[in-house]
Design a protein around this motif. Sequence first.
Motif, short mmCIF file in Angstrom:
data_model
loop_
_atom_site.label_atom_id
_atom_site.label_comp_id
_atom_site.label_asym_id
_atom_site.label_seq_id
_atom_site.Cartn_x
_atom_site.Cartn_y
_atom_site.Cartn_z
N UNK A 209 -25.45 -9.11 2.47
CA UNK A 209 -25.67 -8.88 3.89
C UNK A 209 -26.92 -8.10 4.24
N UNK A 210 -27.84 -7.94 3.31
CA UNK A 210 -29.10 -7.22 3.57
C UNK A 210 -30.23 -8.22 3.84
N UNK A 211 -30.48 -9.09 2.88
CA UNK A 211 -31.51 -10.11 3.06
C UNK A 211 -30.85 -11.37 3.64
N UNK A 212 -30.56 -11.29 4.93
CA UNK A 212 -29.91 -12.37 5.65
C UNK A 212 -30.92 -13.43 6.05
N UNK A 213 -30.42 -14.52 6.60
CA UNK A 213 -31.32 -15.56 7.14
C UNK A 213 -32.25 -14.95 8.18
N UNK A 214 -31.73 -14.03 8.99
CA UNK A 214 -32.57 -13.39 10.02
C UNK A 214 -33.67 -12.55 9.38
N UNK A 215 -33.38 -11.89 8.28
CA UNK A 215 -34.42 -11.14 7.58
C UNK A 215 -35.56 -12.06 7.17
N UNK A 216 -35.23 -13.19 6.57
CA UNK A 216 -36.28 -14.11 6.12
C UNK A 216 -37.02 -14.73 7.31
N UNK A 217 -36.31 -15.03 8.38
CA UNK A 217 -36.98 -15.55 9.58
C UNK A 217 -37.98 -14.53 10.12
N UNK A 218 -37.56 -13.27 10.20
CA UNK A 218 -38.44 -12.21 10.69
C UNK A 218 -39.65 -12.01 9.77
N UNK A 219 -39.41 -12.07 8.45
CA UNK A 219 -40.50 -11.89 7.49
C UNK A 219 -41.49 -13.04 7.58
N UNK A 220 -40.99 -14.26 7.69
CA UNK A 220 -41.87 -15.43 7.79
C UNK A 220 -42.70 -15.36 9.07
N UNK A 221 -42.06 -14.95 10.17
CA UNK A 221 -42.79 -14.80 11.44
C UNK A 221 -43.89 -13.76 11.32
N UNK A 222 -43.59 -12.66 10.63
CA UNK A 222 -44.58 -11.59 10.44
C UNK A 222 -45.75 -12.09 9.61
N UNK A 223 -45.47 -12.81 8.54
CA UNK A 223 -46.53 -13.34 7.68
C UNK A 223 -47.42 -14.28 8.48
N UNK A 224 -46.83 -15.11 9.29
CA UNK A 224 -47.62 -16.06 10.09
C UNK A 224 -48.52 -15.34 11.08
N UNK A 225 -48.13 -14.13 11.48
CA UNK A 225 -48.95 -13.35 12.41
C UNK A 225 -50.18 -12.75 11.72
N UNK A 226 -50.06 -12.43 10.45
CA UNK A 226 -51.11 -11.62 9.81
C UNK A 226 -51.98 -12.40 8.82
N UNK A 227 -51.58 -13.62 8.43
CA UNK A 227 -52.45 -14.41 7.57
C UNK A 227 -52.56 -15.83 8.11
N UNK A 228 -53.61 -16.51 7.72
CA UNK A 228 -53.84 -17.88 8.18
C UNK A 228 -53.38 -18.89 7.13
N UNK A 229 -52.83 -19.98 7.62
CA UNK A 229 -52.45 -21.13 6.77
C UNK A 229 -51.66 -20.74 5.52
N UNK A 230 -50.55 -20.03 5.71
CA UNK A 230 -49.76 -19.67 4.52
C UNK A 230 -49.05 -20.88 3.92
N UNK A 231 -48.96 -20.91 2.61
CA UNK A 231 -48.11 -21.89 1.93
C UNK A 231 -47.03 -21.10 1.21
N UNK A 232 -45.78 -21.45 1.49
CA UNK A 232 -44.64 -20.68 1.01
C UNK A 232 -44.10 -21.28 -0.29
N UNK A 233 -43.94 -20.43 -1.30
CA UNK A 233 -43.36 -20.83 -2.58
C UNK A 233 -42.00 -20.13 -2.69
N UNK A 234 -40.94 -20.92 -2.69
CA UNK A 234 -39.58 -20.38 -2.71
C UNK A 234 -39.04 -20.30 -4.14
N UNK A 235 -38.43 -19.15 -4.44
CA UNK A 235 -37.76 -18.92 -5.72
C UNK A 235 -36.35 -18.42 -5.40
#
Length: 277
Positions: free
Chosen positions: A164-190
């Motif tokens: 219950x810590x790294x929820x779907x909302x956590x990842x959504x918020x993190x992805x949104x933050x990354x999109x704000x601060x870097x250009x053209x990110x490519x996401x590698x999921x593990x």
Amino acid sequence: MKIFEFHGGLGNQIFEYIYLQYLKMKFPNDVFYSYFFDKQHWIHNGFELDKWFEVEIPPTSAKTDLLAYLCYQGSRILRHLPFNLPFHLSSDDYNINEKKLFHQGWYQDKKFFLEVGAPSFKSDIVIDINNSKILQAIMKQNSVAIHIRRGDYLLPKNSKALGGICTKKYYDNAISKIKEIIEDPHFFFFSDDIQFVEDNFNDLDKTVVNWNTGEKSFFDMYLMAHASNMILANSTFSCCAAYLNKNARYVLCPPLWNKIFNPDLNLSDWIVVDNKD
């Protein structure tokens, strides 16, 4: 003399080795021995630290194994007494004492990493063709390594502390933050739950790494440690990948690492991401 127990998964073993190096720095004249308890203290792939990292593991001996066992069992008895005693037989996460004979904790604290650093990857690691292609792609793009750990975190015995810590909302918020601060990110999921990734992150420019299982799980850590940016899970495996990463521009981490005890792991330049709306 000091006896040091190794246990847990690879992330835990790295933290333990960092603390061992810290002890060696503090007590350069002491002789160190290793202790390996029975199999119930190992998870995932057993002891594998020396398989992947340039490390010097202290030797074992029958004498020090017996001393460690007596200290371990004695400490268990003392810890469960209905009153507190002014002494302890060993150093652990409840009672860290650098001067003790036997050391058996997880030692998850960034202060030890900041003192001695993390061990280095072995230079002769053989990477298969699939991981080699991913490594090249990670290093050529504005890569973002995302670690999603579910699996054992969903089990009742672990969910109270780690779920219950790294929820779907956590990842959504993190992805949104990354999109704000870097250009053209490519996401590698593990992840240990690839279906969860496929079901929930379909709208991203992404690559899913889904073949590093069992004894090959280390390669997820190795690849994440080369990414340009990282989104971490509340996992020592994730945290160590970030500690090992010498090139990451942005590291995004969860608001907690553990709901029962929350170790101090965040480096000063990491970005804490909430898991709330």
